[in-house]
Design a protein around this motif. Structure first.
Motif, PDB file in Angstrom:
ATOM      1  N   PHE A   1       0.829  -1.207   0.000  1.00  0.00           N
ATOM      2  CA  PHE A   1       0.000   0.000   0.000  1.00  0.00           C
ATOM      3  C   PHE A   1       0.864   1.259   0.000  1.00  0.00           C
ATOM      4  N   THR A   2       1.870   1.312   0.902  1.00  0.00           N
ATOM      5  CA  THR A   2       2.722   2.512   0.980  1.00  0.00           C
ATOM      6  C   THR A   2       3.633   2.635  -0.240  1.00  0.00           C
ATOM      7  N   SER A   3       3.954   1.505  -0.903  1.00  0.00           N
ATOM      8  CA  SER A   3       4.829   1.548  -2.085  1.00  0.00           C
ATOM      9  C   SER A   3       4.076   2.004  -3.333  1.00  0.00           C
ATOM     10  N   VAL A   4       2.783   1.700  -3.407  1.00  0.00           N
ATOM     11  CA  VAL A   4       2.018   1.961  -4.638  1.00  0.00           C
ATOM     12  C   VAL A   4       1.036   3.125  -4.488  1.00  0.00           C
ATOM     13  N   PHE A   5       0.216   3.064  -3.453  1.00  0.00           N
ATOM     14  CA  PHE A   5      -0.904   4.013  -3.329  1.00  0.00           C
ATOM     15  C   PHE A   5      -0.411   5.418  -2.965  1.00  0.00           C
ATOM     16  N   GLY A   6      -0.716   6.359  -3.817  1.00  0.00           N
ATOM     17  CA  GLY A   6      -0.370   7.754  -3.538  1.00  0.00           C
ATOM     18  C   GLY A   6      -1.641   8.540  -3.282  1.00  0.00           C
TER      19      GLY A   6
ATOM     20  N   LYS B   1       7.846  -2.175  11.000  1.00  0.00           N
ATOM     21  CA  LYS B   1       7.161  -1.307  11.972  1.00  0.00           C
ATOM     22  C   LYS B   1       6.873   0.071  11.379  1.00  0.00           C
ATOM     23  N   ILE B   2       7.863   0.621  10.671  1.00  0.00           N
ATOM     24  CA  ILE B   2       7.702   1.967  10.103  1.00  0.00           C
ATOM     25  C   ILE B   2       6.664   1.970   8.982  1.00  0.00           C
ATOM     26  N   THR B   3       6.712   0.953   8.102  1.00  0.00           N
ATOM     27  CA  THR B   3       5.733   0.905   7.004  1.00  0.00           C
ATOM     28  C   THR B   3       4.326   0.624   7.531  1.00  0.00           C
ATOM     29  N   SER B   4       4.233  -0.075   8.657  1.00  0.00           N
ATOM     30  CA  SER B   4       2.909  -0.317   9.258  1.00  0.00           C
ATOM     31  C   SER B   4       2.313   0.994   9.768  1.00  0.00           C
ATOM     32  N   VAL B   5       3.156   1.829  10.411  1.00  0.00           N
ATOM     33  CA  VAL B   5       2.705   3.151  10.881  1.00  0.00           C
ATOM     34  C   VAL B   5       2.308   4.010   9.682  1.00  0.00           C
ATOM     35  N   ALA B   6       3.163   3.990   8.631  1.00  0.00           N
ATOM     36  CA  ALA B   6       2.896   4.789   7.425  1.00  0.00           C
ATOM     37  C   ALA B   6       1.609   4.338   6.737  1.00  0.00           C
ATOM     38  N   GLY B   7       1.451   3.014   6.599  1.00  0.00           N
ATOM     39  CA  GLY B   7       0.245   2.471   5.970  1.00  0.00           C
ATOM     40  C   GLY B   7      -1.004   2.816   6.753  1.00  0.00           C
ATOM     41  N   THR B   8      -0.890   2.774   8.084  1.00  0.00           N
ATOM     42  CA  THR B   8      -2.025   3.127   8.948  1.00  0.00           C
ATOM     43  C   THR B   8      -2.376   4.606   8.794  1.00  0.00           C
ATOM     44  N   ALA B   9      -1.345   5.465   8.715  1.00  0.00           N
ATOM     45  CA  ALA B   9      -1.573   6.916   8.562  1.00  0.00           C
ATOM     46  C   ALA B   9      -2.306   7.225   7.262  1.00  0.00           C
ATOM     47  N   VAL B  10      -1.889   6.558   6.168  1.00  0.00           N
ATOM     48  CA  VAL B  10      -2.546   6.777   4.872  1.00  0.00           C
ATOM     49  C   VAL B  10      -3.976   6.245   4.907  1.00  0.00           C
ATOM     50  N   SER B  11      -4.150   5.093   5.572  1.00  0.00           N
ATOM     51  CA  SER B  11      -5.502   4.524   5.705  1.00  0.00           C
ATOM     52  C   SER B  11      -6.413   5.485   6.463  1.00  0.00           C
ATOM     53  N   LEU B  12      -5.885   6.082   7.546  1.00  0.00           N
ATOM     54  CA  LEU B  12      -6.665   7.054   8.340  1.00  0.00           C
ATOM     55  C   LEU B  12      -7.036   8.272   7.502  1.00  0.00           C
ATOM     56  N   LEU B  13      -6.076   8.715   6.662  1.00  0.00           N
ATOM     57  CA  LEU B  13      -6.332   9.870   5.797  1.00  0.00           C
ATOM     58  C   LEU B  13      -7.471   9.562   4.821  1.00  0.00           C
ATOM     59  N   ASN B  14      -7.487   8.334   4.308  1.00  0.00           N
ATOM     60  CA  ASN B  14      -8.566   7.908   3.412  1.00  0.00           C
ATOM     61  C   ASN B  14      -9.900   7.821   4.147  1.00  0.00           C
ATOM     62  N   ILE B  15      -9.846   7.383   5.413  1.00  0.00           N
ATOM     63  CA  ILE B  15     -11.066   7.308   6.231  1.00  0.00           C
ATOM     64  C   ILE B  15     -11.607   8.716   6.491  1.00  0.00           C
ATOM     65  N   VAL B  16     -10.694   9.670   6.769  1.00  0.00           N
ATOM     66  CA  VAL B  16     -11.097  11.077   6.960  1.00  0.00           C
ATOM     67  C   VAL B  16     -11.787  11.594   5.700  1.00  0.00           C
ATOM     68  N   LEU B  17     -11.194  11.286   4.530  1.00  0.00           N
ATOM     69  CA  LEU B  17     -11.773  11.707   3.248  1.00  0.00           C
ATOM     70  C   LEU B  17     -13.167  11.094   3.058  1.00  0.00           C
ATOM     71  N   LEU B  18     -13.278   9.798   3.327  1.00  0.00           N
ATOM     72  CA  LEU B  18     -14.533   9.074   3.115  1.00  0.00           C
ATOM     73  C   LEU B  18     -15.633   9.553   4.062  1.00  0.00           C
TER      74      LEU B  18
END
Length: 495
Positions: free
Chosen positions: A20-25, A160-177
């Motif tokens: 997710f963090t490697s592909v999804f922008g 651990k770092i990519t899990s935090v990053a992936g979670t942050a992007v997921s939260l941003l998408n949830i905020v948008l939704l």
């Protein structure tokens, strides 16, 4: 030692978050809406159907078949076609990521500035005798050193770092939704940008009315799905990889494809293109912050809050966007500072590399990672302190990698035909059970990416900038020549 290896194995969710963090922008959604409005959605769907999903399924099959191989895409192509073919494609792909790292070392501070100050203040940053460009360069060098120190300690730290990053992007998408739906409900079903059949066909952007501009957007949409092959080097470090890796890639591919389309639709629920995005101050660099700031303002207004409070909510959501995008880039940086290099070093023979560069320590190509760090740091400093000539040189480097980064997708897709036809390769996971269908989709993906690259190359020349076209062609040619020289030199020494 065994215990250590067990703890570093990737399970399904961390693997999906790394993909997710490697592909999804996240920025690709507001940018797509800015360029094409709702009419971006069909092009994203077409790109997902013609390129991303069939390509991801190919990677799933490769990963399951070569689950014990450490060299990722190099090993896949080497076992399917041959070592020279694999080395040229992987080297070109890796060289492009080195330039990507140089670029991000300086630009990653923009979302951080947005998170702290609410806007991009990097142009005003200075320290002592250092101007803003030089200070960003020094910060970039400190950044690549920090990345290398942490990443070289092993996959556990990266995970651990990519899990935090992936979670942050997921939260941003949830905020948008949630924010978009809340605005829609509060406005009693009234959408900011009217949803009509015409809106899904024609762009509200005056610059995107011609056939050439629409084709250029399709290229943008195809490249928005790029980067999934970077996780190929993680197959051997995935728990129960035969099942987990293809499942992770498949889930991530579907979530990313659907996520992009839903995200673009959500933007239109609270953003009227003419009111918010038509201004001259809105551009590709800041449109994500403009859109998310507007989301906060619209939520505040819909809830009947005062203008001041609504503006404040907008500012804080824009800051949260900056923080999330900073964390997302950080996560992507950790994965891409390690995985492409791992595939190049661990897939190829150790004797191909000088000195101790090919050595693996604690499962990591530590010596190669530090050499990579030095190369990136030197280029960052040269560009930052070298004046306009150095910045112009780096601009040419970026042009060289525009196409070189995605041509390897064609190599991987084309090699899939030989992979499927080689019955001696055990294939525990198969989506494409029919060889003719597999060959047809392999050709389709190769042609789609080839078309996107061809158009990317000719577009500057069509607009009168032949120099940029030449530099784009030069990239793959130069990287291929360097790769062939390295490979032939190794082959001569080891006859």
């Amino acid at each position: 030692m065994n215990n250590e290896q067990k703890t570093s194995k990737l399970t399904l969710i961390p693997l999906i978050l790394m993909i997710f963090t490697s592909v999804f922008g996240f920025a690709n959604m507001p940018r797509a809406f800015f360029l094409m409005g709702y009419s971006a959605i069909p092009w994203y769907l077409i790109s997902a159907i013609l390129f991303f999903i069939p390509y991801a399924f190919m990677l799933s099959e490769y990963g399951a078949a070569f689950k014990d191989e450490k060299g990722g895409i190099y090993s896949w192509m080497e076992k399917s076609v041959g070592p020279k073919y694999a080395f040229v494609a992987t080297f070109m792909w890796y060289a492009s990521y080195v330039v990507w790292m140089v670029n991000i070392c300086s630009s990653i501070w923009v979302p951080l500035s947005n998170a702290i100050f609410g806007s991009d203040k990097t142009g005003e940053w200075a320290f002592g005798f250092l101007n803003s460009t030089q200070l960003l360069g020094v910060l970039g060098v400190l950044w690549i050193i920090f990345i290398t120190v942490v990443a070289s300690k092993g996959l556990d730290k990266i995970k651990k770092i990519t899990s935090v990053a992936g979670t942050a992007v997921s939260l941003l998408n949830i905020v948008l939704l949630i924010g978009a739906i809340a605005v829609l409900i509060a406005n009693k079903g009234q959408v900011a940008e009217p949803i009509t059949l015409n809106a899904f066909v024609n762009s509200p952007n005056p610059s995107y009315q011609s056939l050439i501009s629409v084709i250029s957007f399709m290229v943008f949409a195809i490249f928005a799905f790029g980067g999934i092959e970077a996780v190929g080097g993680l197959v051997d470090q995935t728990e129960n990889s035969e099942k987990t890796f293809p499942r992770g890639v498949t889930i991530a591919a579907i979530v990313i494809s659907v996520g992009y389309c839903v995200g673009i639709l959500m933007v239109g629920l609270f953003t009227n293109w003419n009111d918010i995005l038509a201004g001259k101050s809105v551009n590709m660099a800041n449109v994500a912050y403009v859109v998310m700031n507007n989301l906060g303002y619209q939520v505040g207004t819909a809830l009947g809050l005062s203008q001041t409070v609504a503006v404040s909510i907008g500012t804080w959501i824009a800051r949260f966007t900056g923080l999330s995008m900073f964390l997302a880039l950080t996560g992507a940086f950790f994965t891409l500072a390690y995985s492409p290099l791992k595939q190049l070093i661990e897939g190829t023979p150790k004797k191909m590399w000088p000195g101790k560069m090919g050595e693996i320590e604690d499962g990591m190509p530590k010596n190669a990672m530090w050499i990579q760090c030095i190369v990136v740091a030197v280029i960052v400093l040269l560009v930052s302190f070298g004046g306009e000539d150095a910045q112009a040189f780096f601009g040419k480097l970026v042009l060289m990698t525009n196409v070189a980064m995605t041509i390897p997708y064609m190599f991987i897709a084309a090699a899939f035909i030989k992979f499927k036809n080689n019955d001696s390769i055990a294939k525990p996971f198969e989506i494409y059970k029919n060889k003719k269908i597999a060959a047809a989709l392999s050709i389709l993906v190769t042609v789609v990416v080839g078309f996107a690259n061809f158009f990317t190359i000719i577009e500057p020349a069509v607009n009168g900038n032949i120099a940029n076209t030449i530099w784009m062609i030069a990239g793959p040619v130069v990287f291929s020549i360097v790769a062939i020289v390295i490979f032939n030199n190794y082959a001569k020494k080891n006859k």
